[in-house]
Structures are given as C-alpha cells and as structure tokens.
Design an enzyme around this catalytic site. Structure first.
Site, mmCIF file in Angstrom:
data_model
loop_
_atom_site.group_PDB
_atom_site.id
_atom_site.type_symbol
_atom_site.label_atom_id
_atom_site.label_comp_id
_atom_site.label_asym_id
_atom_site.label_seq_id
_atom_site.Cartn_x
_atom_site.Cartn_y
_atom_site.Cartn_z
ATOM 1 N N SER A 70 0.824 -1.204 0.000
ATOM 2 C CA SER A 70 0.000 0.000 0.000
ATOM 3 C C SER A 70 0.863 1.261 0.000
ATOM 4 C CB SER A 70 -0.912 0.020 1.227
ATOM 5 O OG SER A 70 -1.742 -1.117 1.244
HETATM 6 N N1 SAH Z 1 -0.941 -4.325 3.818
HETATM 7 C C1 SAH Z 1 -0.403 -4.856 2.612
HETATM 8 C C2 SAH Z 1 -1.397 -4.717 1.474
HETATM 9 C C3 SAH Z 1 -1.219 -5.725 0.446
HETATM 10 S S1 SAH Z 1 -2.445 -5.675 -0.821
HETATM 11 C C4 SAH Z 1 0.885 -4.149 2.263
HETATM 12 O O1 SAH Z 1 0.946 -2.940 2.429
HETATM 13 O O2 SAH Z 1 1.801 -4.783 1.787
HETATM 14 C C5 SAH Z 1 -3.743 -6.618 -0.111
HETATM 15 C C6 SAH Z 1 -3.414 -8.028 0.280
HETATM 16 O O3 SAH Z 1 -4.648 -8.649 0.664
HETATM 17 C C7 SAH Z 1 -2.826 -8.902 -0.825
HETATM 18 O O4 SAH Z 1 -1.633 -9.460 -0.362
HETATM 19 C C8 SAH Z 1 -3.892 -9.970 -1.053
HETATM 20 O O5 SAH Z 1 -3.356 -11.236 -1.387
HETATM 21 C C9 SAH Z 1 -4.599 -10.007 0.295
HETATM 22 N N2 SAH Z 1 -5.954 -10.543 0.294
HETATM 23 C C10 SAH Z 1 -6.948 -10.337 -0.603
HETATM 24 N N3 SAH Z 1 -8.051 -11.004 -0.238
HETATM 25 C C11 SAH Z 1 -7.756 -11.646 0.929
HETATM 26 C C12 SAH Z 1 -8.468 -12.501 1.818
HETATM 27 N N4 SAH Z 1 -9.733 -12.857 1.580
HETATM 28 N N5 SAH Z 1 -7.838 -12.950 2.916
HETATM 29 C C13 SAH Z 1 -6.556 -12.614 3.189
HETATM 30 N N6 SAH Z 1 -5.830 -11.824 2.398
HETATM 31 C C14 SAH Z 1 -6.416 -11.345 1.276
#
Ligand code: SAH
Length: 220
Positions: A70
């Site tokens: 993010s």
């Molecule tokens: N906080 C993270 C954001 C990553 S993007 C950062 O800053 O690095 C969002 C993440 O949510 C992705 O890694 C994706 O695989 C995960 N995601 C999407 N749907 C999900 C679910 N149902 N359960 C767990 N993770 C999920």
C-alpha cells in the site's frame, strides 16, 4: 545500531525517508507516533531489491501475485484512523501482503494478528518481520474474510483489500466499541470507512476515497 541494509544508503537513506515523512505531514497525517514509526521502518526491505530505490516515494508498488504494497500515505492514514478510534490493544489485519502495514501496527500496539490468502506472500512477510525482530505478530495463511475466530475479539481490525460492503463476520470479531478501518466498494469507486461495533450492530463513517486491490475469496 541497526545493520547496514536496514539503515539504507542513497535513495533509501534517512534523508530520503525524511522527505516522505514531510510529505505525509503535508498530506494531513498528524499522529506523531505513526509518523515516527514510518520514519524508522525500512520500507525498502518490504519490496524487491529492484524497487528499493522507489520505496520512499509515496506510491503503491508491486509485490508479485498481482498485489501491491500500500501507498505510505494510505498506511499512515489507516493506522491513524485506527488509533484515534480508541487505541486498540490487539489488532487483526486482513491482507498481510508485504508485511509493511503489519510492521507499522506491531510497533504501535501490543499484539497483531494478520491473515494472508497467498502463501508465498505470507512466508516472505514472516521472514521480514523476524529480521526486524517484531515478535508480537502472529501470521496465518488463510481466508481473512473469515477473520481469525480463535483470537477474537479484537480491539481493532484493518482490512487492506476491498470487499463490496462492510463484512458482518468481521464486525462480529470486534470488541464492543472496537474499531475497524477498511476500504469498501467497486475498484473504481472505493471509499475508506471507519466502523465501530455497538450493542445493536455498528455505526460507520466515510473517511475518503481510496484505491485498493479487491478482497478475494479462497486461498492460493
Ligand atoms: N498491507 C499490505 C497490502 C497488500 S495488498 C501491504 O501494504 O503490503 C492486499 C493483500 O490482501 C494482498 O496481499 C492480497 O493477497 C490479500 N488478500 C486479498 N483477499 C484476501 C483474503 N480474503 N484474505 C486474506 N488476504 C487477502
């Protein structure tokens, strides 16, 4: 003394990081604890080495599997909204991704639980958090849309991928008065919302427009 790679040089140096913190302040981030943690944490260790030089730009970056780390502003804003929502003791994060938001939270609250649906992202995040000696984190590979019932209720929940609406399953894993910060809506019209659990259900307020990857079902 932190090791050389954590300290960073050139585009990952303390000076470059300071410029990012200034930008976050200009963009309206006020919580000094959040700004201090973002100043200290080596975001360049949460992206591929090839992208390290861009780690202190205020932008989302690819982390593989079609996912992104993010934008720093968004991490700061969500963390600030969560802390201002009552300063939770334990936080559930849905969507570990790179683990950067996890590391920010772990530096500010007593205990963090984080669920990620992509196994390899979860493993990589685990290694980074270990290297930074953040030991108050528990990671799980699974579907975060189901929360983490074994450790519920949580004082706070952060969701870093967008569901269509406010998931009741997650509201029900908040303590009474607990606070959840999450993006909701279709990819082209998402908003960041803050939800408070109440005796009769929940209340919510819209914070601002945002762009997130969608919350997906199932694990990979
Ligand atoms: N906080 C993270 C954001 C990553 S993007 C950062 O800053 O690095 C969002 C993440 O949510 C992705 O890694 C994706 O695989 C995960 N995601 C999407 N749907 C999900 C679910 N149902 N359960 C767990 N993770 C999920």
């Amino acid at each position: 003394m932190p090791d050389k790679r954590q300290q960073g040089i050139g585009m990952t140096s303390q000076r470059t990081r300071e410029r990012l913190i200034q930008r976050l302040e200009e963009a309206g981030i006020e919580n000094q604890d959040v700004l201090d943690v973002m100043r200290r944490l080596p975001r360049h260790l949460f992206v591929d080495e090839a992208l390290a030089s861009r780690a202190y730009e205020d932008s989302a970056l690819p982390i593989g599997h079609g996912q992104t780390i993010s934008q720093p502003y968004t991490v700061a804003r969500m963390t600030e909204a969560l802390l201002d929502g009552g300063g939770p003791d334990t936080v559930l994060e849905v969507g570990t991704g790179s683990g950067f938001q996890t590391a920010v939270l772990a530096s500010l609250v007593r205990r963090v639980y984080s669920v990620e649906r992509v196994a390899s992202l979860s493993e990589r995040a685990g290694r980074r958090l270990k290297k930074l000696q953040l030991r108050n984190v528990r990671l799980r590979h699974g579907d975060g849309a189901l929360g983490w019932p074994e450790y519920a209720p949580f004082g706070g929940i952060i969701v870093t991928a967008a569901p269509a609406g406010i998931p009741r399953v997650l509201v029900n894993q908040l303590t009474m008065g607990g606070c959840m910060v999450l993006p909701i809506g279709r990819p082209d019209q998402q908003v960041l919302v803050r939800v408070f659990r109440t005796e009769t259900g929940y209340t919510h307020e819209i914070l601002e427009p945002v762009t997130f990857v969608p919350l997906l079902g199932g694990v990979v």
